[in-house]
Scaffold this motif. Structure first.
Motif, PDB file in Angstrom:
ATOM      1  N   GLY A  45       0.847  -1.215  -0.131  1.00  0.00           N
ATOM      2  CA  GLY A  45      -0.019  -0.085   0.002  1.00  0.00           C
ATOM      3  C   GLY A  45       0.899   1.073   0.005  1.00  0.00           C
ATOM      4  O   GLY A  45       0.441   2.170  -0.717  1.00  0.00           O
ATOM      5  N   LEU A  46       1.976   1.408   0.815  1.00  0.00           N
ATOM      6  CA  LEU A  46       2.734   2.449   0.888  1.00  0.00           C
ATOM      7  C   LEU A  46       3.349   2.522  -0.628  1.00  0.00           C
ATOM      8  O   LEU A  46       3.543   3.538  -1.163  1.00  0.00           O
ATOM      9  N   VAL A  47       4.104   1.402  -1.203  1.00  0.00           N
ATOM     10  CA  VAL A  47       4.706   1.589  -2.431  1.00  0.00           C
ATOM     11  C   VAL A  47       3.630   2.118  -3.503  1.00  0.00           C
ATOM     12  O   VAL A  47       4.138   2.919  -4.234  1.00  0.00           O
TER      13      VAL A  47
ATOM     14  N   LEU B 124       1.632   6.706  -6.897  1.00  0.00           N
ATOM     15  CA  LEU B 124       0.765   7.575  -7.249  1.00  0.00           C
ATOM     16  C   LEU B 124       1.058   8.971  -7.343  1.00  0.00           C
ATOM     17  O   LEU B 124       0.708   9.539  -7.976  1.00  0.00           O
ATOM     18  N   VAL B 125       1.779   9.017  -6.197  1.00  0.00           N
ATOM     19  CA  VAL B 125       2.281  10.713  -6.133  1.00  0.00           C
ATOM     20  C   VAL B 125       3.041  11.117  -6.841  1.00  0.00           C
ATOM     21  O   VAL B 125       2.789  12.015  -7.703  1.00  0.00           O
TER      22      VAL B 125
ATOM     23  N   TYR C 177       2.535  20.551  -5.153  1.00  0.00           N
ATOM     24  CA  TYR C 177       2.706  20.395  -3.817  1.00  0.00           C
ATOM     25  C   TYR C 177       2.539  18.638  -3.469  1.00  0.00           C
ATOM     26  O   TYR C 177       2.770  18.283  -2.292  1.00  0.00           O
ATOM     27  N   VAL C 178       1.958  17.702  -4.545  1.00  0.00           N
ATOM     28  CA  VAL C 178       1.800  16.626  -3.951  1.00  0.00           C
ATOM     29  C   VAL C 178       3.059  15.586  -3.604  1.00  0.00           C
ATOM     30  O   VAL C 178       3.008  14.877  -2.854  1.00  0.00           O
ATOM     31  N   GLU C 179       4.139  16.262  -4.241  1.00  0.00           N
ATOM     32  CA  GLU C 179       5.435  15.346  -4.283  1.00  0.00           C
ATOM     33  C   GLU C 179       5.820  15.412  -2.794  1.00  0.00           C
ATOM     34  O   GLU C 179       6.592  14.439  -2.393  1.00  0.00           O
TER      35      GLU C 179
END
Length: 453
Positions: free
Chosen positions: A182-184, A189-190, A201-203
């Protein structure tokens, strides 16, 4: 070697995973050596000294960062240690220990991190203020006041990992590899939103997703679930190579001056693949390294190094810049970086910087010594301990990250930097760190019943 290292080595239980201790020392040692090598100090035509980056002067060397950028290994080891520590405290606390557990866990895990860090910040803050009041500024001194604080970003990320260990460990215990996956997926997705759709800013979310994914691998390691590390290494290496070759990602796995996109700040999916390759690689060496660690002298050296590793990490840039400052003060001519003469000086500079670091470790090592882990009477913690501990670690997180951005220069002018939409200054960052540290210490002390850390 101190007698305490001999005693600790002799008392090591057979069940201890010595390889994890070796990885902790080796990863920090590699970072220290890498910083010493990357610093390219030169003197401009006007006589002012400036510090550049060897990897920018000689771009072909950037490929070495695929082996020498080993911070993912340290965070992986942190996940392993945090899982064992939290589970041990949970067993000791019993059913009535929920209120005390979080605050005690934070204090237990952060003692050897925050105490030497607070001393480092205090010494450099006082020195910077004294130099500014005396009117001493310019040249290498200004650069030093900025550079010595930069490695504090690592402390900030590690604080976040400790703070999120309990909920992420619960997710791991429920979903196993699914929690890691899930974290990967979130990190991927980011980058899709960042590079594919230009979402602003999503980065910055990948400061959490990338490093916590590597940290989550430590949980899997603690449960013995990294059974085919060579597959992890191969997938990570292939993924990183493809992303760098065909994507917008730079070759270097460390930040480079002036680059538009950095794999480090904020972390990218390519850096996550790099972390998978490193973790899989070092895990594949576990067998032969374990046999090597059975030698008493080798294990004593690892124990001794572990006892001072954080102190050495905090002060190694101070030592290196001090060596360069001494050379300039003595009138020694500094050759142009990456030339033959420059490389010829490297062994001498590294040896001297190591000696100065050892001297600083001798002075400040006592602040790295842990004390007892304490649980409250019958597992009960004073009211408000948990929220106080959470507030304390949050203040420390913002404090050390802010200080890594603004440095110690310009204390009186209030030099600022923007940290996740919050504008911070050096005095405010120092204050947040100190207050946060005191809250963590006070909330985690409990009242009775000490147990070894």
């Amino acid at each position: 070697m101190p007698s305490s290292a001999h005693a600790l080595a002799a008392a090591t239980p057979a069940s201890r995973d010595k390889y994890v201790d070796l990885l902790r020392v080796a990863s920090l040692g590699t970072v220290v050596l890498g910083h010493w090598l990357m610093a390219a100090v030169s003197v401009r035509g006007d006589g002012r000294a400036e510090v550049g980056n060897l990897l920018a002067v000689e771009p072909r060397l950037q490929l070495l960062t695929w082996a020498l950028q080993v911070m993912p290994v340290f965070f992986f080891v942190g996940g392993f240690s945090h899982a064992l520590s939290y589970r041990s405290l949970r067993r000791k606390a019993g059913e009535n220990g929920g209120g005390a557990l979080y605050s005690v866990f934070l204090r237990a895990r952060l003692q050897r991190l925050l105490r030497p860090t607070v001393v480092f910040i205090g010494v450099w803050g006082a020195l910077a203020l004294a130099l500014q009041l005396a009117g001493r500024e310019g040249g290498l001194l200004d650069v030093s006041l900025r550079l010595v604080a930069q490695p504090l970003w690592f402390i900030g990320i590690y604080l976040a990992m400790v703070a999120f260990t309990p909920p992420l460990l619960r997710l791991h215990e429920r979903y196993g590899w699914g929690a890691f996956g899930g974290l990967v997926a979130a990190a991927g997705l980011v980058d899709v939103l960042r590079f594919g759709f230009g979402v602003p800013y999503v980065e910055f979310l990948n400061f959490a997703f990338v490093w916590l994914a590597v940290h989550q691998l430590g949980f899997l390691r603690a449960d013995g679930r990294l059974r085919r590390p060579y597959l992890l290494a191969g997938a990570g290496l292939a993924g990183a190579a493809l992303l760098v070759t065909y994507g917008p990602y730079p070759l270097s796995m460390v930040g480079m001056p002036g680059e538009k996109i950095s794999n480090m700040a904020p972390p990218t999916f390519a850096l996550l693949c790099h972390g998978l390759w490193l973790v899989g690689g070092v895990e594949s060496l576990r067998g032969p390294a374990g046999r090597w660690l059975r030698r008493p002298r080798v294990w004593r050296a690892v124990v001794a190094a572990n006892g001072v590793s954080m102190t050495a990490f905090l002060w190694h840039l101070t030592a290196m810049l001090g060596v360069y400052g001494a050379l300039l003060a003595l009138g020694v001519r500094l050759p142009e970086p990456a030339t033959g003469a420059w490389w010829a000086q490297v062994p001498v500079r590294v040896v001297v910087a190591g000696a100065v670091t050892a001297l600083l470790v001798t002075v400040f090592r006592r602040f790295e010594q842990p004390s007892a882990v304490v649980l409250g009477e019958s597992g009960v913690s004073p009211a408000g301990a948990r929220p106080a501990a959470a507030l304390g670690v949050t203040l420390c997180l913002f404090g050390v990250l802010g200080l890594s951005m603004v440095g110690f220069g310009g204390l009186l002018e209030g030099r600022t930097a923007v940290l996740i939409a919050v504008r911070v200054t050096a005095p405010v960052a120092v204050a947040m760190t100190l207050v946060g540290w005191l809250l963590v210490e006070r909330a985690g002390r409990g009242r009775t019943a000490a147990a070894p850390a």
